[in-house]
Write a protein that holds these residues in place. Structure first.
Motif, short mmCIF file in Angstrom:
data_model
loop_
_atom_site.label_atom_id
_atom_site.label_comp_id
_atom_site.label_asym_id
_atom_site.label_seq_id
_atom_site.Cartn_x
_atom_site.Cartn_y
_atom_site.Cartn_z
N LYS A 1 -79.83 -3.30 16.63
CA LYS A 1 -79.49 -4.47 15.82
C LYS A 1 -79.09 -4.07 14.40
N ALA A 2 -79.73 -3.02 13.88
CA ALA A 2 -79.40 -2.55 12.53
C ALA A 2 -78.01 -1.94 12.50
N GLY A 3 -77.70 -1.15 13.53
CA GLY A 3 -76.38 -0.55 13.65
C GLY A 3 -76.09 0.47 12.57
N GLY A 4 -74.89 1.03 12.61
CA GLY A 4 -74.43 1.95 11.58
C GLY A 4 -75.27 3.21 11.45
N ARG A 5 -75.18 3.82 10.28
CA ARG A 5 -75.88 5.07 10.02
C ARG A 5 -77.42 4.88 10.05
N ILE A 6 -77.87 3.73 9.51
CA ILE A 6 -79.31 3.47 9.49
C ILE A 6 -79.87 3.40 10.90
N GLY A 7 -79.13 2.72 11.79
CA GLY A 7 -79.57 2.60 13.16
C GLY A 7 -79.71 3.94 13.86
N LYS A 8 -78.83 4.86 13.54
CA LYS A 8 -78.88 6.19 14.16
C LYS A 8 -79.99 7.05 13.57
N VAL A 9 -80.14 7.00 12.26
CA VAL A 9 -81.15 7.83 11.59
C VAL A 9 -82.57 7.43 11.99
N LEU A 10 -82.80 6.12 12.13
CA LEU A 10 -84.15 5.64 12.42
C LEU A 10 -84.48 5.58 13.91
N ASN A 11 -83.51 5.85 14.76
CA ASN A 11 -83.73 5.76 16.21
C ASN A 11 -84.47 6.99 16.71
N ILE A 12 -85.74 6.82 17.00
CA ILE A 12 -86.58 7.94 17.46
C ILE A 12 -86.03 8.50 18.78
N GLY A 13 -85.45 7.62 19.60
CA GLY A 13 -84.92 8.04 20.88
C GLY A 13 -83.87 9.13 20.78
N TYR A 14 -83.08 9.09 19.70
CA TYR A 14 -82.05 10.12 19.51
C TYR A 14 -82.67 11.50 19.33
N TYR A 15 -83.78 11.57 18.59
CA TYR A 15 -84.42 12.85 18.34
C TYR A 15 -85.08 13.40 19.61
N ILE A 16 -85.66 12.48 20.40
CA ILE A 16 -86.25 12.89 21.68
C ILE A 16 -85.16 13.39 22.61
N TYR A 17 -84.05 12.66 22.63
CA TYR A 17 -82.93 13.05 23.49
C TYR A 17 -82.38 14.42 23.06
#
Length: 352
Positions: free
Chosen positions: A291-307
Protein backbone atom coordinates in the motif's frame (compact mmCIF):
# COMPACT_ATOMS: atom_id res chain seq x y z
CA UNK A 1 -22.05 -27.48 -39.00
CA UNK A 2 -22.97 -26.16 -35.55
CA UNK A 3 -26.57 -25.41 -34.63
CA UNK A 4 -27.10 -22.29 -32.49
CA UNK A 5 -29.53 -21.68 -29.67
CA UNK A 6 -29.66 -18.75 -27.26
CA UNK A 7 -31.16 -18.76 -23.78
CA UNK A 8 -32.49 -15.85 -21.74
CA UNK A 9 -29.19 -15.27 -19.96
CA UNK A 10 -27.23 -14.36 -23.05
CA UNK A 11 -25.73 -17.83 -23.38
CA UNK A 12 -25.21 -18.81 -26.99
CA UNK A 13 -24.70 -22.55 -27.42
CA UNK A 14 -23.44 -23.85 -30.72
CA UNK A 15 -23.22 -27.63 -30.91
CA UNK A 16 -23.09 -30.43 -33.42
CA UNK A 17 -25.67 -33.14 -33.72
CA UNK A 18 -24.01 -35.57 -31.34
CA UNK A 19 -26.40 -38.43 -32.01
CA UNK A 20 -24.27 -39.63 -34.90
CA UNK A 21 -20.96 -39.53 -33.02
CA UNK A 22 -19.49 -40.36 -29.66
CA UNK A 23 -20.52 -37.69 -27.18
CA UNK A 24 -17.09 -37.21 -25.62
CA UNK A 25 -15.28 -34.02 -24.67
CA UNK A 26 -11.57 -34.55 -24.05
CA UNK A 27 -10.38 -30.96 -23.70
CA UNK A 28 -11.92 -27.51 -23.28
CA UNK A 29 -10.38 -24.22 -24.36
CA UNK A 30 -11.77 -21.37 -22.24
CA UNK A 31 -11.38 -17.76 -23.38
CA UNK A 32 -11.90 -14.66 -21.24
CA UNK A 33 -12.56 -11.64 -23.44
CA UNK A 34 -13.02 -7.93 -22.95
CA UNK A 35 -12.51 -5.58 -25.91
CA UNK A 36 -10.03 -7.93 -27.56
CA UNK A 37 -11.03 -7.25 -31.17
CA UNK A 38 -7.45 -6.36 -32.13
CA UNK A 39 -6.04 -9.64 -30.83
CA UNK A 40 -8.77 -12.29 -30.67
CA UNK A 41 -8.10 -13.73 -34.13
CA UNK A 42 -4.48 -14.45 -33.19
CA UNK A 43 -5.72 -16.23 -30.09
CA UNK A 44 -8.27 -18.27 -32.03
CA UNK A 45 -5.83 -19.17 -34.78
CA UNK A 46 -3.35 -20.38 -32.15
CA UNK A 47 -6.08 -22.68 -30.77
CA UNK A 48 -6.72 -23.90 -34.31
CA UNK A 49 -3.01 -24.68 -34.66
CA UNK A 50 -3.12 -26.73 -31.46
CA UNK A 51 -6.12 -28.76 -32.58
CA UNK A 52 -4.94 -29.41 -36.14
CA UNK A 53 -1.43 -30.39 -35.06
CA UNK A 54 -2.04 -32.21 -31.78
CA UNK A 55 -5.77 -32.69 -31.23
CA UNK A 56 -6.88 -34.83 -34.14
CA UNK A 57 -9.45 -37.35 -32.98
CA UNK A 58 -10.01 -35.51 -29.71
CA UNK A 59 -13.36 -34.07 -28.69
CA UNK A 60 -12.68 -30.37 -28.16
CA UNK A 61 -15.02 -27.79 -26.64
CA UNK A 62 -14.69 -24.00 -26.81
CA UNK A 63 -16.15 -21.77 -24.10
CA UNK A 64 -15.96 -17.99 -24.50
CA UNK A 65 -16.83 -15.72 -21.58
CA UNK A 66 -17.15 -12.06 -22.56
CA UNK A 67 -17.23 -9.40 -19.87
CA UNK A 68 -19.34 -6.81 -21.66
CA UNK A 69 -17.08 -5.89 -24.56
CA UNK A 70 -18.03 -2.60 -26.21
CA UNK A 71 -16.18 -3.40 -29.45
CA UNK A 72 -16.89 -6.16 -31.99
CA UNK A 73 -15.01 -8.95 -30.19
CA UNK A 74 -18.05 -11.23 -30.05
CA UNK A 75 -18.94 -10.60 -33.68
CA UNK A 76 -15.44 -11.66 -34.73
CA UNK A 77 -15.57 -14.77 -32.54
CA UNK A 78 -18.93 -15.89 -33.91
CA UNK A 79 -17.83 -15.40 -37.51
CA UNK A 80 -14.60 -17.30 -36.88
CA UNK A 81 -16.47 -20.16 -35.20
CA UNK A 82 -18.92 -20.45 -38.07
CA UNK A 83 -15.95 -20.72 -40.45
CA UNK A 84 -14.13 -23.27 -38.28
CA UNK A 85 -17.06 -25.27 -36.92
CA UNK A 86 -15.49 -28.66 -37.64
CA UNK A 87 -12.76 -28.06 -35.06
CA UNK A 88 -15.15 -28.35 -32.12
CA UNK A 89 -17.73 -30.68 -30.68
CA UNK A 90 -19.39 -27.76 -28.94
CA UNK A 91 -18.97 -24.00 -28.61
CA UNK A 92 -20.52 -21.90 -25.84
CA UNK A 93 -20.48 -18.10 -25.82
CA UNK A 94 -21.29 -16.44 -22.49
CA UNK A 95 -22.10 -12.78 -22.05
CA UNK A 96 -25.11 -10.50 -21.84
CA UNK A 97 -23.29 -7.23 -22.46
CA UNK A 98 -22.82 -6.40 -18.77
CA UNK A 99 -19.34 -5.81 -17.35
CA UNK A 100 -19.12 -7.67 -14.02
CA UNK A 101 -15.38 -8.16 -13.74
CA UNK A 102 -12.89 -10.88 -14.53
CA UNK A 103 -13.77 -12.90 -11.42
CA UNK A 104 -17.28 -13.51 -12.78
CA UNK A 105 -16.09 -13.99 -16.34
CA UNK A 106 -13.45 -16.50 -15.25
CA UNK A 107 -15.69 -18.63 -13.06
CA UNK A 108 -18.56 -18.55 -15.57
CA UNK A 109 -16.40 -20.75 -17.78
CA UNK A 110 -16.02 -23.29 -14.96
CA UNK A 111 -19.76 -23.94 -15.03
CA UNK A 112 -19.47 -25.33 -18.56
CA UNK A 113 -16.54 -27.69 -17.99
CA UNK A 114 -17.17 -31.33 -17.25
CA UNK A 115 -14.55 -33.86 -16.23
CA UNK A 116 -12.18 -33.08 -19.09
CA UNK A 117 -8.83 -31.31 -18.99
CA UNK A 118 -9.02 -27.60 -19.78
CA UNK A 119 -7.08 -24.37 -20.19
CA UNK A 120 -8.50 -20.91 -19.55
CA UNK A 121 -6.67 -17.98 -21.12
CA UNK A 122 -7.29 -14.31 -21.88
CA UNK A 123 -8.31 -13.55 -25.45
CA UNK A 124 -5.28 -11.35 -26.14
CA UNK A 125 -2.71 -14.05 -25.31
CA UNK A 126 -1.45 -16.65 -27.79
CA UNK A 127 -0.67 -20.38 -27.61
CA UNK A 128 2.82 -21.36 -28.71
CA UNK A 129 3.72 -24.35 -30.93
CA UNK A 130 4.17 -26.59 -27.86
CA UNK A 131 1.54 -29.31 -27.39
CA UNK A 132 -0.92 -28.06 -24.75
CA UNK A 133 -2.71 -31.42 -24.73
CA UNK A 134 0.54 -33.14 -23.78
CA UNK A 135 1.23 -30.60 -21.04
CA UNK A 136 -2.22 -31.28 -19.60
CA UNK A 137 -1.20 -34.91 -19.08
CA UNK A 138 1.22 -33.71 -16.40
CA UNK A 139 -1.83 -33.12 -14.20
CA UNK A 140 -1.95 -36.87 -13.63
CA UNK A 141 1.08 -36.33 -11.38
CA UNK A 142 0.84 -32.68 -10.29
CA UNK A 143 -1.96 -30.38 -9.10
CA UNK A 144 -0.66 -27.23 -10.78
CA UNK A 145 1.51 -27.03 -13.89
CA UNK A 146 3.04 -23.90 -15.37
CA UNK A 147 5.55 -23.20 -18.14
CA UNK A 148 8.35 -20.78 -18.86
CA UNK A 149 7.43 -17.20 -19.83
CA UNK A 150 7.86 -15.38 -23.11
CA UNK A 151 6.28 -11.95 -23.33
CA UNK A 152 4.39 -10.55 -26.32
CA UNK A 153 4.88 -6.79 -26.47
CA UNK A 154 4.16 -4.57 -29.49
CA UNK A 155 3.96 -7.61 -31.75
CA UNK A 156 7.34 -9.01 -30.67
CA UNK A 157 8.19 -12.16 -28.72
CA UNK A 158 10.56 -11.16 -25.93
CA UNK A 159 12.75 -13.19 -23.58
CA UNK A 160 13.28 -11.44 -20.24
CA UNK A 161 16.33 -12.89 -18.50
CA UNK A 162 15.50 -11.20 -15.19
CA UNK A 163 11.99 -12.68 -15.19
CA UNK A 164 13.37 -16.14 -15.97
CA UNK A 165 16.00 -15.83 -13.23
CA UNK A 166 13.44 -15.07 -10.53
CA UNK A 167 11.13 -17.80 -11.78
CA UNK A 168 13.93 -20.33 -11.28
CA UNK A 169 14.80 -18.69 -7.94
CA UNK A 170 11.20 -19.26 -6.85
CA UNK A 171 11.36 -22.86 -8.06
CA UNK A 172 14.47 -23.66 -5.99
CA UNK A 173 13.69 -21.55 -2.92
CA UNK A 174 10.27 -23.13 -2.40
CA UNK A 175 11.05 -26.60 -3.73
CA UNK A 176 10.25 -28.39 -0.47
CA UNK A 177 7.71 -25.88 0.81
CA UNK A 178 3.97 -25.58 0.37
CA UNK A 179 2.31 -23.63 -2.41
CA UNK A 180 0.79 -21.41 0.29
CA UNK A 181 4.27 -20.35 1.43
CA UNK A 182 5.11 -19.47 -2.17
CA UNK A 183 1.95 -17.35 -2.46
CA UNK A 184 2.42 -15.57 0.89
CA UNK A 185 6.05 -14.69 0.32
CA UNK A 186 7.99 -12.97 -2.48
CA UNK A 187 7.88 -15.22 -5.54
CA UNK A 188 7.47 -15.26 -9.31
CA UNK A 189 4.91 -17.60 -10.90
CA UNK A 190 4.06 -17.63 -14.60
CA UNK A 191 0.29 -17.51 -14.06
CA UNK A 192 -0.83 -17.15 -17.72
CA UNK A 193 0.51 -20.67 -18.34
CA UNK A 194 -1.29 -22.26 -15.39
CA UNK A 195 -2.97 -25.61 -15.81
CA UNK A 196 -4.69 -27.18 -12.82
CA UNK A 197 -6.72 -30.21 -11.90
CA UNK A 198 -10.35 -30.32 -12.81
CA UNK A 199 -11.46 -31.06 -9.23
CA UNK A 200 -10.55 -27.55 -8.09
CA UNK A 201 -13.24 -25.87 -10.18
CA UNK A 202 -15.85 -27.99 -8.41
CA UNK A 203 -15.07 -26.36 -5.04
CA UNK A 204 -17.88 -23.88 -4.33
CA UNK A 205 -15.92 -21.96 -1.69
CA UNK A 206 -13.16 -21.24 -4.22
CA UNK A 207 -15.75 -20.32 -6.85
CA UNK A 208 -17.47 -17.84 -4.52
CA UNK A 209 -14.16 -16.36 -3.33
CA UNK A 210 -12.88 -15.61 -6.83
CA UNK A 211 -16.13 -13.92 -7.84
CA UNK A 212 -15.44 -11.18 -5.28
CA UNK A 213 -12.55 -9.88 -7.40
CA UNK A 214 -13.07 -7.59 -10.34
CA UNK A 215 -9.77 -7.34 -12.23
CA UNK A 216 -7.65 -10.30 -11.10
CA UNK A 217 -8.39 -14.01 -10.83
CA UNK A 218 -5.21 -16.12 -10.69
CA UNK A 219 -3.82 -14.70 -7.44
CA UNK A 220 -7.14 -15.09 -5.54
CA UNK A 221 -7.60 -18.60 -6.93
CA UNK A 222 -4.13 -19.77 -5.91
CA UNK A 223 -4.42 -18.14 -2.48
CA UNK A 224 -7.75 -19.83 -1.85
CA UNK A 225 -6.76 -23.26 -3.15
CA UNK A 226 -3.40 -23.33 -1.40
CA UNK A 227 -5.06 -22.53 1.93
CA UNK A 228 -7.69 -25.25 1.49
CA UNK A 229 -5.38 -27.92 0.05
CA UNK A 230 -2.06 -27.65 1.93
CA UNK A 231 -0.28 -30.45 0.05
CA UNK A 232 -0.70 -29.19 -3.51
CA UNK A 233 2.06 -30.23 -5.91
CA UNK A 234 3.31 -27.49 -8.24
CA UNK A 235 5.49 -28.20 -11.29
CA UNK A 236 7.18 -25.80 -13.70
CA UNK A 237 7.69 -27.28 -17.16
CA UNK A 238 10.74 -26.36 -19.21
CA UNK A 239 8.51 -25.47 -22.17
CA UNK A 240 6.94 -22.20 -23.28
CA UNK A 241 3.35 -22.76 -24.27
CA UNK A 242 1.83 -19.30 -23.77
CA UNK A 243 2.90 -15.92 -25.12
CA UNK A 244 1.68 -13.43 -22.52
CA UNK A 245 0.66 -10.13 -24.12
CA UNK A 246 1.31 -6.87 -22.32
CA UNK A 247 -0.17 -3.66 -23.70
CA UNK A 248 -0.99 -0.14 -22.54
CA UNK A 249 -4.53 -1.45 -22.16
CA UNK A 250 -3.58 -4.22 -19.70
CA UNK A 251 -5.97 -4.22 -16.77
CA UNK A 252 -3.35 -3.58 -14.09
CA UNK A 253 -2.54 -0.31 -15.89
CA UNK A 254 -5.97 0.98 -16.95
CA UNK A 255 -7.68 0.02 -13.68
CA UNK A 256 -4.72 0.13 -11.30
CA UNK A 257 -6.84 1.35 -8.38
CA UNK A 258 -9.13 -1.67 -8.50
CA UNK A 259 -6.22 -3.99 -9.26
CA UNK A 260 -4.42 -2.78 -6.14
CA UNK A 261 -7.61 -3.17 -4.08
CA UNK A 262 -7.98 -6.77 -5.27
CA UNK A 263 -4.40 -7.62 -4.33
CA UNK A 264 -4.79 -5.98 -0.92
CA UNK A 265 -7.92 -8.06 -0.30
CA UNK A 266 -6.00 -11.24 -1.12
CA UNK A 267 -3.27 -10.26 1.36
CA UNK A 268 -5.95 -9.71 4.02
CA UNK A 269 -7.36 -13.16 3.27
CA UNK A 270 -3.89 -14.71 3.64
CA UNK A 271 -3.47 -12.99 7.01
CA UNK A 272 -6.78 -14.39 8.24
CA UNK A 273 -6.05 -17.98 7.23
CA UNK A 274 -2.47 -18.03 8.53
CA UNK A 275 -2.14 -19.86 11.86
CA UNK A 276 1.42 -18.68 12.43
CA UNK A 277 2.07 -15.43 14.31
CA UNK A 278 5.27 -14.85 12.33
CA UNK A 279 3.47 -15.65 9.07
CA UNK A 280 0.69 -13.14 9.85
CA UNK A 281 3.26 -10.52 10.84
CA UNK A 282 5.21 -10.93 7.59
CA UNK A 283 2.05 -10.80 5.45
CA UNK A 284 0.84 -7.69 7.31
CA UNK A 285 4.23 -6.14 6.63
CA UNK A 286 3.92 -7.09 2.95
CA UNK A 287 0.44 -5.57 2.77
CA UNK A 288 1.60 -2.36 4.46
CA UNK A 289 4.54 -2.05 2.06
CA UNK A 290 2.37 -2.82 -0.97
CA UNK A 291 0.00 0.00 0.00
CA UNK A 292 2.91 2.35 0.72
CA UNK A 293 4.49 1.60 -2.64
CA UNK A 294 7.58 3.23 -4.11
CA UNK A 295 11.02 3.18 -2.51
CA UNK A 296 9.60 3.15 1.04
CA UNK A 297 7.55 0.06 0.29
CA UNK A 298 10.61 -1.80 -0.95
CA UNK A 299 12.97 -0.71 1.83
CA UNK A 300 10.56 -1.64 4.62
CA UNK A 301 9.41 -4.95 3.12
CA UNK A 302 10.98 -7.64 5.30
CA UNK A 303 9.97 -10.24 2.73
CA UNK A 304 12.46 -8.83 0.21
CA UNK A 305 15.37 -9.37 2.60
CA UNK A 306 14.25 -12.93 3.37
CA UNK A 307 13.87 -13.61 -0.33
CA UNK A 308 17.31 -12.17 -1.07
CA UNK A 309 18.92 -14.35 1.62
CA UNK A 310 17.20 -17.46 0.30
CA UNK A 311 18.15 -16.50 -3.24
CA UNK A 312 21.82 -16.23 -2.30
CA UNK A 313 21.70 -19.65 -0.63
CA UNK A 314 20.10 -21.19 -3.73
CA UNK A 315 22.24 -19.24 -6.21
CA UNK A 316 24.35 -22.22 -7.41
CA UNK A 317 21.20 -24.17 -8.30
CA UNK A 318 19.57 -21.14 -9.90
CA UNK A 319 22.68 -20.45 -11.98
CA UNK A 320 22.83 -24.09 -13.05
CA UNK A 321 19.20 -23.98 -14.18
CA UNK A 322 19.81 -20.78 -16.13
CA UNK A 323 22.82 -22.34 -17.88
CA UNK A 324 20.75 -25.38 -18.80
CA UNK A 325 17.88 -23.30 -20.15
CA UNK A 326 17.00 -24.15 -23.75
CA UNK A 327 14.39 -21.91 -25.33
CA UNK A 328 14.39 -21.72 -29.09
CA UNK A 329 13.46 -18.05 -29.32
CA UNK A 330 13.68 -17.96 -33.10
CA UNK A 331 11.34 -20.91 -33.45
CA UNK A 332 8.82 -19.19 -31.19
CA UNK A 333 9.12 -15.96 -33.17
CA UNK A 334 8.62 -17.87 -36.41
CA UNK A 335 5.55 -19.57 -34.98
CA UNK A 336 4.06 -16.27 -33.86
CA UNK A 337 4.64 -14.75 -37.31
CA UNK A 338 2.68 -17.66 -38.79
CA UNK A 339 -0.15 -17.08 -36.34
CA UNK A 340 -0.22 -13.37 -37.22
CA UNK A 341 -0.37 -14.19 -40.92
CA UNK A 342 -3.18 -16.69 -40.38
CA UNK A 343 -5.09 -14.13 -38.34
CA UNK A 344 -4.71 -11.59 -41.18
CA UNK A 345 -5.94 -14.14 -43.67
CA UNK A 346 -8.89 -14.99 -41.44
CA UNK A 347 -9.78 -11.33 -41.11
CA UNK A 348 -9.80 -11.00 -44.90
CA UNK A 349 -11.80 -14.21 -45.43
CA UNK A 350 -14.36 -13.25 -42.79
CA UNK A 351 -14.53 -9.68 -44.13
CA UNK A 352 -13.98 -8.18 -40.69
Amino acid sequence: MLDESVDGLGVSILSRDLKSMENRIDFTFGIITYNHSDYILEHLESIKYQILNYGKGAGVKLVVSDDGSSDNTLEIIKKWISYNADLFMECIILGDGVNRGVGHSFTNIWKHIGDEAFKVLAGDDVYSYENIFLEANLLEKYDFVSGLPLLLIDGKILYKKNLMFHLYATQHIYKNKTLLSKIKNISVINTPSLLYRNKFIKDKSVFDFIRQFRVTEDFPMMASLSSIYPKLKFFTSDRVYIYYRRTKGSIYIVDSERYNKDKEDVFKYLINVDKSYIGRFLTRNRLFCYKAGGRIGKVLNIGYYIYLLRLLMALPKITSSMRGLRIDEEKHRTHYKKIVERARRARWELKI
